[in-house]
Write an enzyme that holds these catalytic residues in place. Sequence first.
Site, mmCIF file in Angstrom:
data_model
loop_
_atom_site.group_PDB
_atom_site.id
_atom_site.type_symbol
_atom_site.label_atom_id
_atom_site.label_comp_id
_atom_site.label_asym_id
_atom_site.label_seq_id
_atom_site.Cartn_x
_atom_site.Cartn_y
_atom_site.Cartn_z
ATOM 1 N N ALA A 66 -10.494 121.376 15.133
ATOM 2 C CA ALA A 66 -11.730 120.620 15.287
ATOM 3 C C ALA A 66 -12.177 120.794 16.734
ATOM 4 O O ALA A 66 -11.341 121.027 17.623
ATOM 5 C CB ALA A 66 -11.479 119.158 14.960
ATOM 6 N N GLY A 111 -7.461 121.483 12.711
ATOM 7 C CA GLY A 111 -8.408 121.629 11.610
ATOM 8 C C GLY A 111 -8.424 123.036 11.031
ATOM 9 O O GLY A 111 -8.811 123.230 9.878
ATOM 10 N N GLU A 114 -5.552 123.171 8.709
ATOM 11 C CA GLU A 114 -5.950 122.335 7.560
ATOM 12 C C GLU A 114 -6.960 123.062 6.659
ATOM 13 O O GLU A 114 -6.911 122.937 5.438
ATOM 14 C CB GLU A 114 -6.519 120.999 8.071
ATOM 15 C CG GLU A 114 -5.425 120.122 8.684
ATOM 16 C CD GLU A 114 -5.973 118.968 9.505
ATOM 17 O OE1 GLU A 114 -6.843 119.205 10.365
ATOM 18 O OE2 GLU A 114 -5.531 117.828 9.291
ATOM 19 N N GLU A 134 -2.254 118.041 17.036
ATOM 20 C CA GLU A 134 -2.975 116.786 17.255
ATOM 21 C C GLU A 134 -2.210 115.762 18.086
ATOM 22 O O GLU A 134 -2.797 115.103 18.950
ATOM 23 C CB GLU A 134 -3.389 116.161 15.922
ATOM 24 C CG GLU A 134 -4.570 116.844 15.250
ATOM 25 C CD GLU A 134 -4.166 118.005 14.364
ATOM 26 O OE1 GLU A 134 -3.008 118.464 14.457
ATOM 27 O OE2 GLU A 134 -5.011 118.457 13.584
HETATM 28 N N1 DAK Z 1 -12.325 122.867 20.486
HETATM 29 C C1 DAK Z 1 -13.292 123.238 21.336
HETATM 30 N N2 DAK Z 1 -13.240 124.383 22.046
HETATM 31 C C2 DAK Z 1 -12.162 125.160 21.881
HETATM 32 C C3 DAK Z 1 -11.115 124.829 21.005
HETATM 33 C C4 DAK Z 1 -11.222 123.609 20.275
HETATM 34 N N3 DAK Z 1 -10.315 123.211 19.355
HETATM 35 N N4 DAK Z 1 -10.177 125.796 21.070
HETATM 36 C C5 DAK Z 1 -10.628 126.697 21.938
HETATM 37 N N5 DAK Z 1 -11.822 126.324 22.422
HETATM 38 C C6 DAK Z 1 -12.645 127.031 23.424
HETATM 39 C C7 DAK Z 1 -12.072 126.898 24.817
HETATM 40 O O1 DAK Z 1 -12.456 125.684 25.402
HETATM 41 C C8 DAK Z 1 -12.685 128.097 25.509
HETATM 42 O O2 DAK Z 1 -14.016 127.801 25.834
HETATM 43 P P1 DAK Z 1 -14.651 128.235 27.253
HETATM 44 O O3 DAK Z 1 -13.803 127.596 28.277
HETATM 45 O O4 DAK Z 1 -14.546 129.740 27.255
HETATM 46 O O5 DAK Z 1 -16.045 127.712 27.202
HETATM 47 C C9 DAK Z 1 -12.707 129.148 24.410
HETATM 48 O O6 DAK Z 1 -12.613 128.425 23.168
HETATM 49 C C10 DAK Z 1 -11.517 130.105 24.502
HETATM 50 O O7 DAK Z 1 -10.340 129.328 24.517
HETATM 51 P P2 DAK Z 1 -9.215 129.508 25.635
HETATM 52 O O8 DAK Z 1 -9.810 130.025 26.916
HETATM 53 O O9 DAK Z 1 -8.443 128.244 25.695
HETATM 54 O O10 DAK Z 1 -8.353 130.680 24.989
HETATM 55 P P3 DAK Z 1 -6.787 130.944 25.179
HETATM 56 O O11 DAK Z 1 -6.539 132.259 24.549
HETATM 57 O O12 DAK Z 1 -6.369 130.728 26.591
HETATM 58 O O13 DAK Z 1 -6.077 129.809 24.304
HETATM 59 C C11 DAK Z 1 -5.755 128.436 22.344
HETATM 60 C C12 DAK Z 1 -6.250 129.776 22.905
HETATM 61 C C13 DAK Z 1 -6.126 128.381 20.854
HETATM 62 C C14 DAK Z 1 -4.225 128.351 22.467
HETATM 63 C C15 DAK Z 1 -6.403 127.286 23.141
HETATM 64 O O14 DAK Z 1 -7.824 127.505 23.140
HETATM 65 C C16 DAK Z 1 -6.141 125.945 22.540
HETATM 66 O O15 DAK Z 1 -5.060 125.373 22.709
HETATM 67 N N6 DAK Z 1 -7.145 125.388 21.869
HETATM 68 C C17 DAK Z 1 -7.080 124.063 21.291
HETATM 69 C C18 DAK Z 1 -6.204 124.067 20.062
HETATM 70 C C19 DAK Z 1 -6.074 122.697 19.489
HETATM 71 O O16 DAK Z 1 -5.526 121.771 20.106
HETATM 72 N N7 DAK Z 1 -6.584 122.552 18.290
HETATM 73 C C20 DAK Z 1 -6.500 121.326 17.559
HETATM 74 C C21 DAK Z 1 -7.750 120.549 17.792
HETATM 75 S S1 DAK Z 1 -7.549 118.907 17.229
HETATM 76 C C22 DAK Z 1 -9.721 113.421 12.939
HETATM 77 C C23 DAK Z 1 -10.608 114.437 12.783
HETATM 78 C C24 DAK Z 1 -10.245 115.693 13.095
HETATM 79 C C25 DAK Z 1 -9.022 115.992 13.584
HETATM 80 C C26 DAK Z 1 -8.140 114.965 13.779
HETATM 81 C C27 DAK Z 1 -8.465 113.693 13.456
HETATM 82 N N8 DAK Z 1 -10.070 112.082 12.644
HETATM 83 C C28 DAK Z 1 -11.413 111.698 12.689
HETATM 84 C C29 DAK Z 1 -9.048 111.161 12.273
HETATM 85 C C30 DAK Z 1 -8.698 117.340 13.954
HETATM 86 C C31 DAK Z 1 -8.105 117.603 15.111
HETATM 87 C C32 DAK Z 1 -7.958 118.935 15.643
HETATM 88 O O17 DAK Z 1 -8.145 119.950 15.003
#
Ligand code: DAK
Length: 260
Positions: A66, A111, A114, A134
């Site tokens: 997400a 997400g 998921e 998360e």
């Molecule tokens: N959201 C927004 N932007 C993201 C992103 C994300 N999940 N993942 C990557 N990006 C963006 C980065 O900010 C970066 O943007 P710029 O800085 O270039 O503008 C670009 O994509 C490239 O990412 P990185 O520079 O970080 O690339 P790396 O190769 O260094 O790293 C990575 C890749 C996938 C390991 C890293 O980007 C990362 O850790 N990303 C976040 C992964 C993550 O934590 N995903 C889970 C998100 S939480 C709910 C509703 C929904 C949810 C939960 C509860 N409720 C309402 C109850 C869902 C939650 C999630 O999915």
Amino acid sequence: MAYENVLLEREDRVAILTINRPKALNALNNDTLLEIKSAVLEVKEDSGIDVLIITGAGDKAFVAGADISFMQNLSAMEGRAFGALGQDAFRQIEALEKPVIAAVNGFALGGGCELAMCCDFRIAATTAKFGQPEVGLGITPGFGGTQRLPRLVGTGMAKQMLYTADAIDAKEALRIGLVNSVVEPEELLDFVKKIAKRILSKGQVAVRLSKVAANEGMQTDIDRGMTIEADVFGLCFATTDQKEGMTAFVEKRKPQFTGK
Ligand code: DAK
């Protein structure tokens, strides 16, 4: 319909839905989820489409989760609405009465994992990574991860992934049964299309009813599951596909299914 965050393409009887925000590693914001819902509805209503493939744009990510920037400042009620939208979109994919295959071409985190899990099955590139990060953000998974991951890989492995937030690579995902096959990234889409073709060569009513029975059976006890199976089995005998499939077998020829 024109989309900004996804692409919906058709090849023969296969639709390919590509999550298309490569600059944000295809992260899911509100608009993207709404577009996914509309695209899946299009596929549902298009009688010329029998299989859906879901993948991510670019060579780095399927979906990196997400959109964290979008979620960062949500109020409790907005968070609830966002969670409900994602749950709804993914449930719509799961319940679509057409096979849905995830072609996981890179990061499938949060997400993204998921989204892959609400598909019928997953084929991964060697570069894919799966995880539910998360708890590292101070939240629980919100698009079905706490429910589908244990069902797919068992409670012990699911809880380890949920509690540690550690990502696993494609090889480990294969070992624990989260994906069915792992192939080289450049071969991924062709590999998945070949599976789609295998499905397309079969009786589509029977394929769809198999999905219905398997999905409903997973939510009930074995006795009720057997009743569901008996019902869909019986229903097949009202189809021309059943007549054609069995006649072709007896006549030692290939069946010409019409999906009716
Ligand atoms: N959201 C927004 N932007 C993201 C992103 C994300 N999940 N993942 C990557 N990006 C963006 C980065 O900010 C970066 O943007 P710029 O800085 O270039 O503008 C670009 O994509 C490239 O990412 P990185 O520079 O970080 O690339 P790396 O190769 O260094 O790293 C990575 C890749 C996938 C390991 C890293 O980007 C990362 O850790 N990303 C976040 C992964 C993550 O934590 N995903 C889970 C998100 S939480 C709910 C509703 C929904 C949810 C939960 C509860 N409720 C309402 C109850 C869902 C939650 C999630 O999915």
